[in-house]
Design a protein around this motif. Sequence first.
Motif, PDB file in Angstrom:
ATOM      1  N   ALA A  69       0.837  -1.206   0.000  1.00 20.90           N
ATOM      2  CA  ALA A  69       0.000   0.000   0.000  1.00 20.90           C
ATOM      3  C   ALA A  69       0.870   1.254   0.000  1.00 20.90           C
ATOM      4  O   ALA A  69       0.594   2.212  -0.737  1.00 20.90           O
ATOM      5  CB  ALA A  69      -0.925  -0.005   1.207  1.00 20.90           C
ATOM      6  N   ILE A 119       2.616   1.604  -3.472  1.00 19.23           N
ATOM      7  CA  ILE A 119       1.676   2.076  -4.508  1.00 19.23           C
ATOM      8  C   ILE A 119       1.442   3.574  -4.345  1.00 19.23           C
ATOM      9  O   ILE A 119       1.431   4.328  -5.323  1.00 19.23           O
ATOM     10  CB  ILE A 119       0.346   1.289  -4.439  1.00 19.23           C
ATOM     11  CG1 ILE A 119       0.566  -0.151  -4.927  1.00 19.23           C
ATOM     12  CG2 ILE A 119      -0.745   1.965  -5.268  1.00 19.23           C
ATOM     13  CD1 ILE A 119      -0.648  -1.038  -4.809  1.00 19.23           C
ATOM     14  N   SER A 120       1.268   4.021  -3.096  1.00 20.73           N
ATOM     15  CA  SER A 120       0.999   5.447  -2.847  1.00 20.73           C
ATOM     16  C   SER A 120       2.149   6.309  -3.372  1.00 20.73           C
ATOM     17  O   SER A 120       1.910   7.334  -4.015  1.00 20.73           O
ATOM     18  CB  SER A 120       0.808   5.710  -1.354  1.00 20.73           C
ATOM     19  OG  SER A 120      -0.227   4.925  -0.865  1.00 20.73           O
ATOM     20  N   MET A 175       2.110   6.298  -7.143  1.00 20.20           N
ATOM     21  CA  MET A 175       0.966   7.061  -7.663  1.00 20.20           C
ATOM     22  C   MET A 175       1.230   8.561  -7.582  1.00 20.20           C
ATOM     23  O   MET A 175       0.906   9.302  -8.505  1.00 20.20           O
ATOM     24  CB  MET A 175      -0.307   6.735  -6.872  1.00 20.20           C
ATOM     25  CG  MET A 175      -0.876   5.363  -7.117  1.00 20.20           C
ATOM     26  SD  MET A 175      -1.149   4.982  -8.827  1.00 20.20           S
ATOM     27  CE  MET A 175      -2.315   6.214  -9.223  1.00 20.20           C
ATOM     28  N   VAL A 176       1.780   9.016  -6.450  1.00 20.00           N
ATOM     29  CA  VAL A 176       2.071  10.450  -6.289  1.00 20.00           C
ATOM     30  C   VAL A 176       3.070  10.881  -7.359  1.00 20.00           C
ATOM     31  O   VAL A 176       2.909  11.921  -7.995  1.00 20.00           O
ATOM     32  CB  VAL A 176       2.625  10.749  -4.876  1.00 20.00           C
ATOM     33  CG1 VAL A 176       3.153  12.165  -4.797  1.00 20.00           C
ATOM     34  CG2 VAL A 176       1.550  10.534  -3.824  1.00 20.00           C
ATOM     35  N   THR A 191       1.274  10.248 -11.198  1.00 17.70           N
ATOM     36  CA  THR A 191       0.114  11.051 -11.602  1.00 17.70           C
ATOM     37  C   THR A 191       0.249  12.526 -11.270  1.00 17.70           C
ATOM     38  O   THR A 191      -0.453  13.340 -11.835  1.00 17.70           O
ATOM     39  CB  THR A 191      -1.190  10.518 -10.985  1.00 17.70           C
ATOM     40  OG1 THR A 191      -1.085  10.642  -9.572  1.00 17.70           O
ATOM     41  CG2 THR A 191      -1.468   9.092 -11.350  1.00 17.70           C
ATOM     42  N   PHE A 192       1.108  12.846 -10.310  1.00 14.12           N
ATOM     43  CA  PHE A 192       1.201  14.266  -9.949  1.00 14.12           C
ATOM     44  C   PHE A 192       2.598  14.843 -10.194  1.00 14.12           C
ATOM     45  O   PHE A 192       2.759  15.705 -11.044  1.00 14.12           O
ATOM     46  CB  PHE A 192       0.775  14.466  -8.501  1.00 14.12           C
ATOM     47  CG  PHE A 192       0.861  15.897  -8.049  1.00 14.12           C
ATOM     48  CD1 PHE A 192       0.015  16.860  -8.584  1.00 14.12           C
ATOM     49  CD2 PHE A 192       1.795  16.304  -7.116  1.00 14.12           C
ATOM     50  CE1 PHE A 192       0.098  18.186  -8.198  1.00 14.12           C
ATOM     51  CE2 PHE A 192       1.891  17.634  -6.717  1.00 14.12           C
ATOM     52  CZ  PHE A 192       1.032  18.569  -7.260  1.00 14.12           C
ATOM     53  N   GLU A 243       2.572  16.737 -13.640  1.00 15.27           N
ATOM     54  CA  GLU A 243       2.230  18.156 -13.498  1.00 15.27           C
ATOM     55  C   GLU A 243       3.381  19.041 -13.045  1.00 15.27           C
ATOM     56  O   GLU A 243       3.267  20.259 -13.091  1.00 15.27           O
ATOM     57  CB  GLU A 243       1.031  18.300 -12.554  1.00 15.27           C
ATOM     58  CG  GLU A 243      -0.214  17.718 -13.190  1.00 15.27           C
ATOM     59  CD  GLU A 243      -1.456  17.900 -12.349  1.00 15.27           C
ATOM     60  OE1 GLU A 243      -1.495  18.816 -11.534  1.00 15.27           O
ATOM     61  OE2 GLU A 243      -2.383  17.093 -12.515  1.00 15.27           O
ATOM     62  N   PRO A 303      -4.778   7.249  -3.223  1.00 16.89           N
ATOM     63  CA  PRO A 303      -4.034   6.557  -4.293  1.00 16.89           C
ATOM     64  C   PRO A 303      -4.515   5.136  -4.583  1.00 16.89           C
ATOM     65  O   PRO A 303      -4.499   4.718  -5.739  1.00 16.89           O
ATOM     66  CB  PRO A 303      -2.596   6.510  -3.766  1.00 16.89           C
ATOM     67  CG  PRO A 303      -2.529   7.390  -2.592  1.00 16.89           C
ATOM     68  CD  PRO A 303      -3.893   7.692  -2.124  1.00 16.89           C
ATOM     69  N   LEU A 304      -4.961   4.407  -3.554  1.00 14.30           N
ATOM     70  CA  LEU A 304      -5.326   3.002  -3.789  1.00 14.30           C
ATOM     71  C   LEU A 304      -6.651   2.837  -4.538  1.00 14.30           C
ATOM     72  O   LEU A 304      -7.066   1.722  -4.849  1.00 14.30           O
ATOM     73  CB  LEU A 304      -5.372   2.239  -2.462  1.00 14.30           C
ATOM     74  CG  LEU A 304      -4.074   2.192  -1.652  1.00 14.30           C
ATOM     75  CD1 LEU A 304      -4.212   1.321  -0.437  1.00 14.30           C
ATOM     76  CD2 LEU A 304      -2.915   1.680  -2.502  1.00 14.30           C
ATOM     77  N   GLU A 309      -7.177   4.095  -7.554  1.00 14.45           N
ATOM     78  CA  GLU A 309      -6.884   4.131  -8.999  1.00 14.45           C
ATOM     79  C   GLU A 309      -7.327   2.887  -9.791  1.00 14.45           C
ATOM     80  O   GLU A 309      -8.019   3.029 -10.795  1.00 14.45           O
ATOM     81  CB  GLU A 309      -5.396   4.378  -9.207  1.00 14.45           C
ATOM     82  CG  GLU A 309      -5.061   5.833  -9.480  1.00 14.45           C
ATOM     83  CD  GLU A 309      -5.180   6.194 -10.942  1.00 14.45           C
ATOM     84  OE1 GLU A 309      -4.663   5.437 -11.771  1.00 14.45           O
ATOM     85  OE2 GLU A 309      -5.780   7.236 -11.248  1.00 14.45           O
ATOM     86  N   TYR A 349      -5.833  10.194  -9.683  1.00 10.45           N
ATOM     87  CA  TYR A 349      -5.502  10.568  -8.302  1.00 10.45           C
ATOM     88  C   TYR A 349      -4.933  11.980  -8.261  1.00 10.45           C
ATOM     89  O   TYR A 349      -4.060  12.315  -9.046  1.00 10.45           O
ATOM     90  CB  TYR A 349      -4.485   9.565  -7.748  1.00 10.45           C
ATOM     91  CG  TYR A 349      -3.802  10.010  -6.485  1.00 10.45           C
ATOM     92  CD1 TYR A 349      -4.540  10.189  -5.316  1.00 10.45           C
ATOM     93  CD2 TYR A 349      -2.431  10.258  -6.452  1.00 10.45           C
ATOM     94  CE1 TYR A 349      -3.912  10.611  -4.144  1.00 10.45           C
ATOM     95  CE2 TYR A 349      -1.804  10.664  -5.285  1.00 10.45           C
ATOM     96  CZ  TYR A 349      -2.548  10.844  -4.147  1.00 10.45           C
ATOM     97  OH  TYR A 349      -1.932  11.255  -2.987  1.00 10.45           O
ATOM     98  N   ARG A 350      -5.454  12.796  -7.366  1.00 11.66           N
ATOM     99  CA  ARG A 350      -4.962  14.169  -7.212  1.00 11.66           C
ATOM    100  C   ARG A 350      -4.582  14.385  -5.751  1.00 11.66           C
ATOM    101  O   ARG A 350      -5.457  14.364  -4.881  1.00 11.66           O
ATOM    102  CB  ARG A 350      -6.048  15.185  -7.592  1.00 11.66           C
ATOM    103  CG  ARG A 350      -6.616  15.005  -8.985  1.00 11.66           C
ATOM    104  CD  ARG A 350      -5.764  15.683 -10.031  1.00 11.66           C
ATOM    105  NE  ARG A 350      -6.117  15.201 -11.363  1.00 11.66           N
ATOM    106  CZ  ARG A 350      -5.642  15.742 -12.483  1.00 11.66           C
ATOM    107  NH1 ARG A 350      -4.814  16.742 -12.442  1.00 11.66           N
ATOM    108  NH2 ARG A 350      -5.981  15.246 -13.648  1.00 11.66           N
ATOM    109  N   PRO A 351      -3.307  14.556  -5.468  1.00 10.65           N
ATOM    110  CA  PRO A 351      -2.913  14.756  -4.069  1.00 10.65           C
ATOM    111  C   PRO A 351      -3.243  16.167  -3.573  1.00 10.65           C
ATOM    112  O   PRO A 351      -3.537  17.053  -4.371  1.00 10.65           O
ATOM    113  CB  PRO A 351      -1.398  14.527  -4.102  1.00 10.65           C
ATOM    114  CG  PRO A 351      -1.000  14.819  -5.487  1.00 10.65           C
ATOM    115  CD  PRO A 351      -2.178  14.608  -6.383  1.00 10.65           C
TER     116      PRO A 351
END
Lengths: 236, 303
Positions: free
Chosen positions: A45, A48-49, A52-53, A56-57, A61, B102-103, B105, B139-141
């Motif tokens: 977990a 993955i976090s 993902m950060v 996707t970010f 961006e 995030p999980l 997605e 996902y948008r932090p």
Amino acid sequence: MMSALFSLHWWEVFLGGVSTLAIYSFLYRENAVYRFFEHLFIGIATGISIIMVFRTFLWQEIFKPLLGMDRVIFPDGTYSEPYNKLYLLYLAPMALGLLYYFILTKRYSWLAQIAIGFGLGVSGGLAFKGFINEMYPQLTNSFRPLYIKDNVGASISNIVFIFTLTTALSYFFFTFKQRKGRIAERSAKAGRWMMMGCFGAFFGSTIMARMALLVERLDFLINTWGCNMPWLKVCG
Amino acid sequence: MKVIIGFLTFLNDIDRRIIYLFVAISLAIPLVLNVELPPAEMMTAEAFYGEVERLPIEKGKVVLIAVDWGPNTLAENKGQFEVAIEHLMRRRIAFALITTYPLAEPFMKSVPLDVAKRLTREIPNEHWAYGRDWVNLGYRPGGGLMIQSLAKADNLHAHLIADSLGTPLEDIPAMQGVKTIKDITMLMEFTGLAGALQNWIQFFQAKEYRPPFVHGCTSITIPEGHLYFASGQLVGFFEGVAGAAWYDTLLSRNYPNRLSSSSIRYNTGLAYAHLVVIAFIIIGNVGLIATTMQVHTKNQGLE
């Protein structure tokens, strides 16, 4: 339902079932298998976090535009648009955020306080605004009429609501001594009973949530995992 | 007499593992035998259904869905999410998915695809496609800050830039007319995380506009959901699995050819398990009273 034996999907389902059984083995007693799978879940977990950060970010961006990689390169080596120098401003908040890491040094730890102070200020302001946005409609909704014409049910509901609200609030008066048998003491006692009812509702719903988690896992074990393991022959 | 007292004492001291076993069996029965009990009518889920039913079908407008759940609350939130997007797809109302968790997605990709496939099997002439019927903003932090900036943005295309696949929003048909919060006709929020709903309630509003909010919560936060429902901050919500099961029934009434989802079977299992838990509470209390009486009698004998 049954997927090809030892295919990627088969392995996904197989490992899912084994992990579920390993975690539920805790219900019998604490054991090493449970501990291993618990740590595995937390590790996955967290991993993955982080990904993902970044994916996707941070990359999409921040780094992509900052490095000018969001532009199209033509075959002759030229770009679809000139580099936007304003993206360099991204470096300022990044530098501020990086100051957090000075907390690890004794000499420069004061620099971390700048970042922490900034964070505290932002979250304090947000919390203040958020509290008003969240609570104001609830406060105004608390002023309810005790009698609604031609609607006995709603009237009773409002009376119960106002009684619960006032007695529960009175429980939290700690600025004067509540004498036994007086109205303040009785009201506080009633408020405590009302809150006990509320806690009971919370506890009941917590049990329901836990069982909902179990029913979904059982569904997976019986109808997906069982069907994918030919030697189990759960579904014909 | 001694046997009865011994039995009552045993009731007071039942091994917790026996209780777990009975609960698991009661939950598994409807799954194995495919038994379905009709769910109870839920006023809150009915309000949710009514709000979706009343939504106007307008081009350039979307429903924003905050998918703030993952594997840990999948049992309750997935069923709720499925029935809600199925209703939107049937009404041809475009929706955009976003998450602060995030999980979530993988489910944002798989669940709409599964629902679209199921609908196409049911109605072979019709098709639902990514980009036209739904879009995944990913996902948008940033939690509350991100939500606030979303609500205040005067150009969502420039603010969000691209979807989760990297496609610019202006190239996605469903998002073409969606420029500000005013183009979002409804906010749906599904979560079991502490503080996630509060973040959306607190910050997803602009000057003079706040889209109607509906919510899917896990059973733990049902009492909390009622506070927001009573104050009008939520116009409808799902009370755990039971809410999704009732919504499923409402959908089946309006679309008789559809297959019911897993929520109804889960709800049936929960009903059995609740009976088992209540039975064990009674048994435990009977055992406790018997043991107390036995001790009391013994003490009296000693005196």
